[in-house]
Design a protein around this motif. Structure first.
Motif, PDB file in Angstrom:
ATOM      1  N   UNK A 299       0.816  -1.220   0.000  1.00 37.69           N
ATOM      2  CA  UNK A 299       0.000   0.000   0.000  1.00 37.69           C
ATOM      3  C   UNK A 299       0.848   1.268   0.000  1.00 37.69           C
ATOM      4  N   UNK A 300       2.012   1.243   0.660  1.00 38.69           N
ATOM      5  CA  UNK A 300       2.802   2.476   0.804  1.00 38.69           C
ATOM      6  C   UNK A 300       3.791   2.702  -0.325  1.00 38.69           C
ATOM      7  N   UNK A 301       4.149   1.647  -1.052  1.00 43.53           N
ATOM      8  CA  UNK A 301       5.171   1.794  -2.088  1.00 43.53           C
ATOM      9  C   UNK A 301       6.553   1.547  -1.511  1.00 43.53           C
ATOM     10  N   UNK A 302       7.583   2.083  -2.178  1.00 36.58           N
ATOM     11  CA  UNK A 302       8.961   1.781  -1.793  1.00 36.58           C
ATOM     12  C   UNK A 302       9.241   2.028  -0.303  1.00 36.58           C
ATOM     13  N   UNK A 303      10.073   1.180   0.282  1.00 35.14           N
ATOM     14  CA  UNK A 303      10.433   1.301   1.696  1.00 35.14           C
ATOM     15  C   UNK A 303      11.448   2.435   1.827  1.00 35.14           C
ATOM     16  N   UNK A 304      10.955   3.597   2.211  1.00 32.75           N
ATOM     17  CA  UNK A 304      11.755   4.831   2.207  1.00 32.75           C
ATOM     18  C   UNK A 304      11.200   5.757   3.288  1.00 32.75           C
ATOM     19  N   UNK A 305      11.929   5.893   4.397  1.00 35.58           N
ATOM     20  CA  UNK A 305      11.428   6.693   5.509  1.00 35.58           C
ATOM     21  C   UNK A 305      11.334   8.181   5.158  1.00 35.58           C
ATOM     22  N   UNK A 306      12.191   8.643   4.260  1.00 36.11           N
ATOM     23  CA  UNK A 306      12.110  10.059   3.868  1.00 36.11           C
ATOM     24  C   UNK A 306      10.814  10.325   3.098  1.00 36.11           C
TER      25      UNK A 306
END
Ligand SMILES: [Zn+2]
Length: 383
Positions: A299-306
């Motif tokens: 659901x969120x897309x790429x694992x990227x905290x920024x």
């Protein structure tokens, strides 16, 4: 060892001109530069307070616009997965969490492979083994035993804590919710993610009620909000993490504040699934601890905290109740950690003399503020 970055993020604020003296992994001194700095910024590592590693392989796979149709797509897709595939997905997601600076996590798992994945990359925190009793209401005890066995498997390989996730207030039967509400323990539960949840409990209508009817599962309308129900069942308390909290009224927020409930905010997932924008400004103003969660890549897309932090800023600005970049950084670090229902006397997750908190280095030497770091950050700039 001296770390001499251009700047250090402390309690969500970028402070330029400081260096750290580190001895045996402990910060022994924080002082002004004594030499030329190296081109990086230092911060406490990130804490991902809500994750589903096992859905990593489903990134970009589902196209339903509606929340419920989307959930159905993922449920169908899960059936066709082999354990080896799930295991690989968990490992890839754990590696990508590490690459984006995450060193602590709040992970929801249905299958039992997150523990070895997280341990192998060096991420600690808490794994919540997911309990759903929708189809097992007549004999929930057997299902609870099965899930406890999976939790025990994860406990064997995980350095952190393992507890149960009560999936939602409408997929776990009320007797089971009351059972766990009536005894001590740490839990995580998805709460008020879509508008359908409150609609179901208040009036017994909408897609959740239809789902119950279609499956011949009886339900009792409470006439109140899901938060009111969880309070009445004993689950509004500091040891129960509430995930999402999108569809909350001001009185729901007061209830959460009175119970010191920790909240996980997952803005990219909420946007993708067209959930109401979570009232994070109001929750913070009420004194709640809110952490940032990257939910699942499906659901969120790429694992990227920024990217998650940028989304938190955008969503809050769009609803006219903006968050400050410094607050969002705290949600991804010191407050995010404080929001996880782990032991209460653990040390603060930040940079201070005496701290052992894992650190991350960002190759963004020109940044003048945390706002700059959030705007320009990406996993490739970390080491
Ligand atoms: Zn979730």
């Amino acid at each position: 060892l001296i770390e001499r970055p251009v700047g250090v993020v402390i309690d969500g604020h970028l402070q330029l001109g400081l260096e750290l003296v580190i001895s045996d992994g402990v910060i022994a001194e924080i002082r002004p530069h004594t030499g030329l700095p190296e081109p990086y910024i230092l911060s406490a590592a990130f804490v991902n307070t809500h994750s589903h590693l096992e859905y990593r392989g489903m990134e970009g796979q589902f196209h339903s616009e509606d929340y419920f149709d989307w959930i159905r797509e993922i449920t169908v897709a899960k059936v066709g997965q082999s354990p080896e595939q799930v295991r690989e997905d968990c490992l890839l997601a754990a590696k990508e969490n590490f690459a984006t600076g995450v060193r602590r996590i709040g992970e929801h798992s249905d299958r039992p492979f997150a523990a070895e994945a997280l341990s192998s990359v060096g991420i600690d925190g808490i794994i919540f083994q997911e309990l759903i009793t929708f189809f097992e209401q007549a004999d929930a005890a057997t299902k609870i035993d099965q899930v406890q066995s999976l939790a025990a498997l994860q406990r064997e390989t995980f350095g952190g804590a393992v507890a149960l996730a009560l999936h939602t207030a409408y997929t776990v039967d009320r007797e089971t919710l009351a059972f766990f509400g009536g005894r001590e323990g740490t839990f995580s539960i998805h709460v008020a993610e879509s508008r359908y949840e409150n609609e179901f409990f208040r009036s017994g209508t909408g897609p959740i009620a239809d789902f119950y009817s279609r499956n011949g599962v009886p339900f009792v309308v409470t006439g109140g909000s899901v938060v009111e129900l969880l309070r009445d069942l004993g689950l509004v308390r500091p040891s129960v993490q509430f995930v999402h909290c999108c569809d909350l009224s001001s009185s729901d927020i007061e209830i959460l504040a009175s119970g010191s409930v920790p909240v996980a905010h997952c803005p990219r997932s909420n946007v993708r699934l067209k959930c109401p924008p979570a009232p994070v400004r109001e929750m913070l103003d009420a004194g709640l601890k809110v952490g940032l969660g990257m939910d699942s890549a499906a659901s969120s897309g790429p694992i990227d905290m920024f990217a998650e932090m940028r989304s938190a800023l955008e969503v809050s600005a769009h609803r006219g109740r903006p968050l400050l970049p410094e607050e969002v950084w705290r949600m991804a670090t010191v407050m995010g950690d404080a929001s996880l229902p782990l032991s209460v006397d653990r040390p603060k997750w930040d940079i201070y003399v005496g701290s052992r908190t894992p650190l991350i280095k960002m190759a963004l030497p020109g940044a003048q503020s945390v706002e700059d770091l959030i705007a320009k950050g990406e996993p490739g700039l970390l080491n």
